[in-house]
Write a protein that holds these residues in place. Structure first.
Motif, mmCIF file in Angstrom:
data_model
loop_
_atom_site.group_PDB
_atom_site.id
_atom_site.type_symbol
_atom_site.label_atom_id
_atom_site.label_comp_id
_atom_site.label_asym_id
_atom_site.label_seq_id
_atom_site.Cartn_x
_atom_site.Cartn_y
_atom_site.Cartn_z
ATOM 1 N N VAL A 296 -4.004 -12.676 3.545
ATOM 2 C CA VAL A 296 -3.500 -11.449 2.928
ATOM 3 C C VAL A 296 -2.573 -10.717 3.891
ATOM 4 N N ILE A 297 -1.370 -10.427 3.425
ATOM 5 C CA ILE A 297 -0.393 -9.653 4.195
ATOM 6 C C ILE A 297 -0.243 -8.296 3.524
ATOM 7 N N VAL A 298 -0.420 -7.230 4.295
ATOM 8 C CA VAL A 298 -0.323 -5.873 3.759
ATOM 9 C C VAL A 298 1.004 -5.249 4.199
ATOM 10 N N VAL A 299 1.743 -4.728 3.237
ATOM 11 C CA VAL A 299 3.050 -4.108 3.485
ATOM 12 C C VAL A 299 2.963 -2.626 3.149
ATOM 13 N N ARG A 300 3.457 -1.800 4.046
ATOM 14 C CA ARG A 300 3.554 -0.360 3.795
ATOM 15 C C ARG A 300 5.020 0.056 3.853
ATOM 16 N N LYS A 301 5.286 1.322 3.535
ATOM 17 C CA LYS A 301 6.673 1.780 3.409
ATOM 18 C C LYS A 301 7.489 1.491 4.663
ATOM 19 N N HIS A 302 6.903 1.722 5.838
ATOM 20 C CA HIS A 302 7.652 1.519 7.085
ATOM 21 C C HIS A 302 7.921 0.046 7.354
ATOM 22 N N CYS A 303 7.262 -0.843 6.590
ATOM 23 C CA CYS A 303 7.444 -2.285 6.789
ATOM 24 C C CYS A 303 8.625 -2.840 5.991
ATOM 25 N N LEU A 304 9.392 -1.984 5.354
ATOM 26 C CA LEU A 304 10.482 -2.452 4.510
ATOM 27 C C LEU A 304 11.828 -2.459 5.232
ATOM 28 N N LYS A 305 11.810 -2.233 6.551
ATOM 29 C CA LYS A 305 13.059 -2.284 7.307
ATOM 30 C C LYS A 305 12.762 -2.601 8.764
ATOM 31 N N GLY A 306 13.804 -3.015 9.478
ATOM 32 C CA GLY A 306 13.704 -3.216 10.920
ATOM 33 C C GLY A 306 12.782 -4.337 11.339
ATOM 34 N N ALA A 307 12.203 -4.182 12.527
ATOM 35 C CA ALA A 307 11.360 -5.212 13.114
ATOM 36 C C ALA A 307 10.104 -5.466 12.291
ATOM 37 N N ALA A 308 9.547 -4.410 11.702
ATOM 38 C CA ALA A 308 8.339 -4.587 10.893
ATOM 39 C C ALA A 308 8.613 -5.470 9.682
ATOM 40 N N LEU A 309 9.780 -5.313 9.061
ATOM 41 C CA LEU A 309 10.166 -6.164 7.938
ATOM 42 C C LEU A 309 10.283 -7.616 8.379
ATOM 43 N N GLU A 310 10.968 -7.848 9.484
ATOM 44 C CA GLU A 310 11.150 -9.208 9.972
ATOM 45 C C GLU A 310 9.816 -9.861 10.319
ATOM 46 N N ALA A 311 8.889 -9.067 10.843
ATOM 47 C CA ALA A 311 7.605 -9.615 11.284
ATOM 48 C C ALA A 311 6.795 -10.162 10.113
ATOM 49 N N TRP A 312 6.643 -9.352 9.042
ATOM 50 C CA TRP A 312 5.797 -9.857 7.954
ATOM 51 C C TRP A 312 6.496 -10.931 7.129
ATOM 52 N N LEU A 313 7.827 -10.905 7.057
ATOM 53 C CA LEU A 313 8.539 -11.988 6.376
ATOM 54 C C LEU A 313 8.384 -13.303 7.134
ATOM 55 N N GLU A 314 8.439 -13.237 8.455
ATOM 56 C CA GLU A 314 8.237 -14.444 9.255
ATOM 57 C C GLU A 314 6.808 -14.964 9.092
ATOM 58 N N GLU A 315 5.843 -14.028 9.083
ATOM 59 C CA GLU A 315 4.449 -14.427 8.871
ATOM 60 C C GLU A 315 4.289 -15.098 7.511
ATOM 61 N N ASP B 258 0.845 -1.192 0.000
ATOM 62 C CA ASP B 258 0.000 0.000 0.000
ATOM 63 C C ASP B 258 0.881 1.243 0.000
ATOM 64 N N GLY B 259 0.929 1.940 -1.127
ATOM 65 C CA GLY B 259 1.691 3.177 -1.204
ATOM 66 C C GLY B 259 0.866 4.361 -0.747
ATOM 67 N N GLU B 260 1.492 5.323 -0.104
ATOM 68 C CA GLU B 260 0.772 6.468 0.445
ATOM 69 C C GLU B 260 0.048 7.262 -0.631
ATOM 70 N N GLU B 261 0.684 7.416 -1.819
ATOM 71 C CA GLU B 261 0.088 8.277 -2.833
ATOM 72 C C GLU B 261 -1.107 7.644 -3.514
ATOM 73 N N PHE B 262 -1.251 6.300 -3.422
ATOM 74 C CA PHE B 262 -2.345 5.624 -4.105
ATOM 75 C C PHE B 262 -3.359 5.016 -3.143
ATOM 76 N N HIS B 263 -3.148 5.197 -1.844
ATOM 77 C CA HIS B 263 -4.035 4.550 -0.887
ATOM 78 C C HIS B 263 -4.506 5.546 0.163
ATOM 79 N N GLY B 264 -5.300 6.515 -0.301
ATOM 80 C CA GLY B 264 -5.932 7.448 0.611
ATOM 81 C C GLY B 264 -7.100 6.780 1.312
ATOM 82 N N GLU B 265 -7.909 7.588 1.990
ATOM 83 C CA GLU B 265 -8.984 7.034 2.808
ATOM 84 C C GLU B 265 -9.996 6.251 1.968
ATOM 85 N N GLU B 266 -10.423 6.824 0.837
ATOM 86 C CA GLU B 266 -11.403 6.138 0.001
ATOM 87 C C GLU B 266 -10.847 4.833 -0.550
#
Length: 314
Positions: A269-288, A242-250
């Motif tokens: 379904v696993i949803v990845v956002r920009k902040h999920c591409l590094k650190g603990a958030a990255l490890e979490a969804w890759l493990e999932e 989900d990119g910020e510029e293409f995923h507004g509220e609507e």
């Protein structure tokens, strides 16, 4: 009332245009003018296009210079910035032939580059590297994720084929980064629709997990209901960026309804956002992802899938 010029202009043009500097600041604040390059501005009424970008670059480039790397990609309409660099105005990357004086001025990063005549083209008066040459340069110079995103984008938007890229690589022997470029050319696909999708796929590849299929279509009663960014069909596991510029509220509400339907049909379904591409958030969804693919894989693939789970524990 003074209106912005109808063509790209420089700050230094203001004296010739008889416009006070504070007027530009007001135009920028009001959104009537946007800055395209360092010191280069255009009216907000002018739509972005390949021609407009070339005309902006022509204002600050000498005729003998050649745009390369990220700047050439920008002219071709390809965004190859890293996630944290997006929406910033970078210096122009400009190549000169070996032995010529590199350009050194504010807003320009000059490099020496051995370019064949067939690797240089011209767009609206601006010289720049061809799509294939630009793609391979970036595949050598950028980090893995941005490099793969560049290859994907050039294949999708400029029609560059894997054969074109491999042919270009023949001139890159012993160049720094060529090993990475050779590997990534075989992984690139024109099916990736955004840098975020490419970054996500690259993270999965780097984790040594099974590579998902891009743009998987899901039908109900013969009607297309959803198209998934990345998915493992055999076990109904999807990964979406989900990119910020293409995923507004609507759009977010629409996505949640669509993903709710998918989950009802048995998809994970696993949803990845920009902040999920590094650190603990990255490890979490890759493990999932590793765990769910392993659990849902058929017996024939189960041994391979379990090895993917062990990646996280290693």
């Amino acid at each position: 009332m003074i209106e912005p010029p109808t063509s790209p202009f420089l700050w230094s043009h203001f004296d010739d245009l008889a416009i006070a500097p504070f007027t530009l600041r007001r135009w920028l604040q009001d959104g009537r003018v946007r800055r395209v390059l360092r010191g280069v501005y255009v009216s907000a009424l002018l739509p972005d296009s390949l021609e407009l970008r070339a005309r902006c670059a022509a204002l600050v480039l000498p005729t003998y210079a050649v745009l390369c790397d990220r700047s050439a990609a920008w002219i071709w309409g390809i965004d190859v910035h890293d996630p944290d660099e997006r929406f910033t105005i970078a210096d122009l990357e400009v190549a000169v032939a070996p032995g010529q004086v590199r350009l050194r001025r504010t807003g320009i990063n000059g490099v020496e580059r051995d370019l064949a005549k067939t690797e240089i083209t011209q767009v609206h008066g601006v010289r720049l590297t061809t799509p294939a040459r630009t793609a391979v340069d970036l595949a050598c110079l950028r980090g893995r994720r941005s490099a793969l995103a560049a290859l994907d984008a050039f294949m999708r938007h400029c029609g560059v084929s894997e054969q074109d890229l491999r042919q270009q690589l023949l001139r890159f022997r012993r160049r720094r980064g060529v090993t990475q470029a050779r590997e990534l050319v075989g992984l690139a696909t024109p099916l990736s629709e955004s840098p975020g999708e490419s970054w996500t796929r690259s993270a999965i590849i780097e984790a040594d997990l099974p590579v998902p299929e891009p743009q998987v279509e899901v039908f109900e009663n013969g009607v297309l209901v959803a198209r998934l960014d990345l998915a493992h069909r055999h076990c109904k596991v999807a990964v979406e960026f989900d990119g910020e510029e293409f995923h507004g509220e609507e759009q977010r509400e629409h996505d949640e309804r669509r993903r709710g339907w998918l989950r009802e049909q048995g998809w994970h379904v696993i949803v990845v956002r920009k902040h999920c591409l590094k650190g603990a958030a990255l490890e979490a969804w890759l493990e999932e992802l590793a765990t769910v693919v392993a659990e849902r894989s058929t017996p024939r693939r189960r041994r391979y899938a379990r090895s993917a789970v062990r990646w996280q524990k290693a």
